[in-house]
Scaffold this active site. Sequence first.
Site, short mmCIF file in Angstrom:
data_model
loop_
_atom_site.label_atom_id
_atom_site.label_comp_id
_atom_site.label_asym_id
_atom_site.label_seq_id
_atom_site.Cartn_x
_atom_site.Cartn_y
_atom_site.Cartn_z
N SER A 81 -32.31 22.10 -37.36
CA SER A 81 -31.25 21.60 -38.24
C SER A 81 -31.74 21.60 -39.68
O SER A 81 -32.95 21.51 -39.95
CB SER A 81 -30.89 20.17 -37.85
N TYR A 107 -33.69 11.58 -35.36
CA TYR A 107 -33.14 12.93 -35.14
C TYR A 107 -33.78 13.93 -36.10
O TYR A 107 -34.23 15.01 -35.69
CB TYR A 107 -31.63 12.87 -35.35
P1 NAD Z 1 -22.55 18.97 -28.81
O1 NAD Z 1 -22.40 17.53 -28.54
O2 NAD Z 1 -21.40 19.83 -28.53
O3 NAD Z 1 -23.81 19.53 -28.01
C1 NAD Z 1 -24.93 18.74 -27.71
C2 NAD Z 1 -25.19 18.86 -26.23
O4 NAD Z 1 -26.43 18.23 -25.92
C3 NAD Z 1 -24.16 18.18 -25.37
O5 NAD Z 1 -23.07 19.01 -25.07
C4 NAD Z 1 -24.96 17.82 -24.13
O6 NAD Z 1 -24.69 18.73 -23.08
C5 NAD Z 1 -26.40 17.95 -24.56
N1 NAD Z 1 -27.10 16.71 -24.27
C6 NAD Z 1 -27.15 15.58 -25.01
N2 NAD Z 1 -27.83 14.64 -24.33
C7 NAD Z 1 -28.23 15.20 -23.17
C8 NAD Z 1 -28.96 14.73 -22.07
N3 NAD Z 1 -29.44 13.47 -22.00
N4 NAD Z 1 -29.16 15.57 -21.02
C9 NAD Z 1 -28.67 16.82 -21.05
N5 NAD Z 1 -27.96 17.34 -22.07
C10 NAD Z 1 -27.76 16.51 -23.12
O7 NAD Z 1 -22.99 19.09 -30.34
P2 NAD Z 1 -23.60 20.31 -31.18
O8 NAD Z 1 -23.45 19.88 -32.59
O9 NAD Z 1 -23.07 21.59 -30.75
O10 NAD Z 1 -25.16 20.21 -30.85
C11 NAD Z 1 -25.92 21.30 -30.37
C12 NAD Z 1 -27.24 21.36 -31.11
O11 NAD Z 1 -26.98 21.65 -32.48
C13 NAD Z 1 -28.02 20.05 -31.09
O12 NAD Z 1 -29.39 20.34 -30.90
C14 NAD Z 1 -27.82 19.51 -32.49
O13 NAD Z 1 -28.88 18.70 -32.89
C15 NAD Z 1 -27.77 20.79 -33.27
N6 NAD Z 1 -27.19 20.70 -34.61
C16 NAD Z 1 -25.91 20.32 -34.79
C17 NAD Z 1 -25.40 20.25 -36.08
C18 NAD Z 1 -24.00 19.83 -36.35
O14 NAD Z 1 -23.66 19.56 -37.51
N7 NAD Z 1 -23.13 19.75 -35.36
C19 NAD Z 1 -26.23 20.54 -37.17
C20 NAD Z 1 -27.54 20.92 -36.95
C21 NAD Z 1 -28.02 21.00 -35.67
#
Ligand code: NAD
Length: 311
Positions: A203, A216
Amino acid sequence: MTNPKPAGTPATASTARQWEGDDPRARHPRHHAPEQHQPEPGLDVKTDPVPDIGLDSYTGLGRLEGRKALITGGDSGIGAAVAVAYAREGADVAIAYLPDEQPDADRVIAAIEEAGRRAVALPGDLTDTDYTAGLVDAAAEQLGGLDILVNNAGKQLVADTPEELTDEQVATTFQINVLAMFTLSRAALKHMGPGSAIINTTSVQAYNPNPLILDYAATKAAINNYTKGLAQAVGPRGIRVNAVAPGPVWTVLQVCDGQPKERLPEFGHDSPLGRAGQPIEMAPAYVFLASGESSYVNGDTLNANGGTPTP
Ligand code: NAD
Ligand code: MG
């Protein structure tokens, strides 16, 4: 080159070339999402607006023909967009997700199968070390091998002050975001050979930590560091390891206390492109890093954050 103007911008004497549809500011809407909340982990299908995982837009070009991928957090958001794109590029895809996320997973599984590829559903909790230890082998067994691992599952929960951030939350965030990545990557290497790829989701928070999500942000810095280290360890085997660093992307993670809810209407508006990204805008980076097209890219972090400067 001057940025083209979004559709609807009044004409001026400018000679800048108008290339409608390719204006990055206008390619996806600049949302003012309503204030909303879901308990963790939340569902894409209940998010307003529903995050765009490319179901109606992504067209594959056979870049991952015959490949076999496991994507954690592949039910929703960025992981779901990657799963849809990988399947449309020709890969068989296993997705891991929490059992409560089945309604989101069902959409992605249907999309993988509609692309004519094998879909494998592996629900479970990455804080359960037995599940985590067996996840990669289960995926490899059901897919008939494994040559792409996307460590994408993540936890992000705000704490208003450093004092309110409990040891328990820090431990859980590190277990899901970092420790599981070590376990899964180690297990995946047993199945991988030359041409395989590991891609980790980090991120912009790795470099610009928001004080409301200290745990985080620290996990994301660790992910970048691990990516560079592991790439050196396994590059000599022909296995590449890279990361994608999204900026603000509209996903349910933000709605489940990933942000203070009063910030949701303006989420991503401070990006140089003036809007949040959509999950589908992250998918091409993961396709690139998995495919042979990126054969000399190893140990790198591809930033897809709308323009925030990175080190
Ligand atoms: P999202 O909620 O759609 O995806 C996150 C996923 O993590 C969930 O769908 C879930 O299946 C999984 N997860 C969480 N806790 C878990 C657990 N205990 N066991 C198994 N699976 C678990 O949200 P997203 O934003 O698509 O996140 C995906 C990745 O992108 C993450 O690593 C997040 O940190 C990263 N990210 C997101 C953003 C943003 O702005 N959305 C920015 C930078 C990085
Ligand atoms: Mg989810």
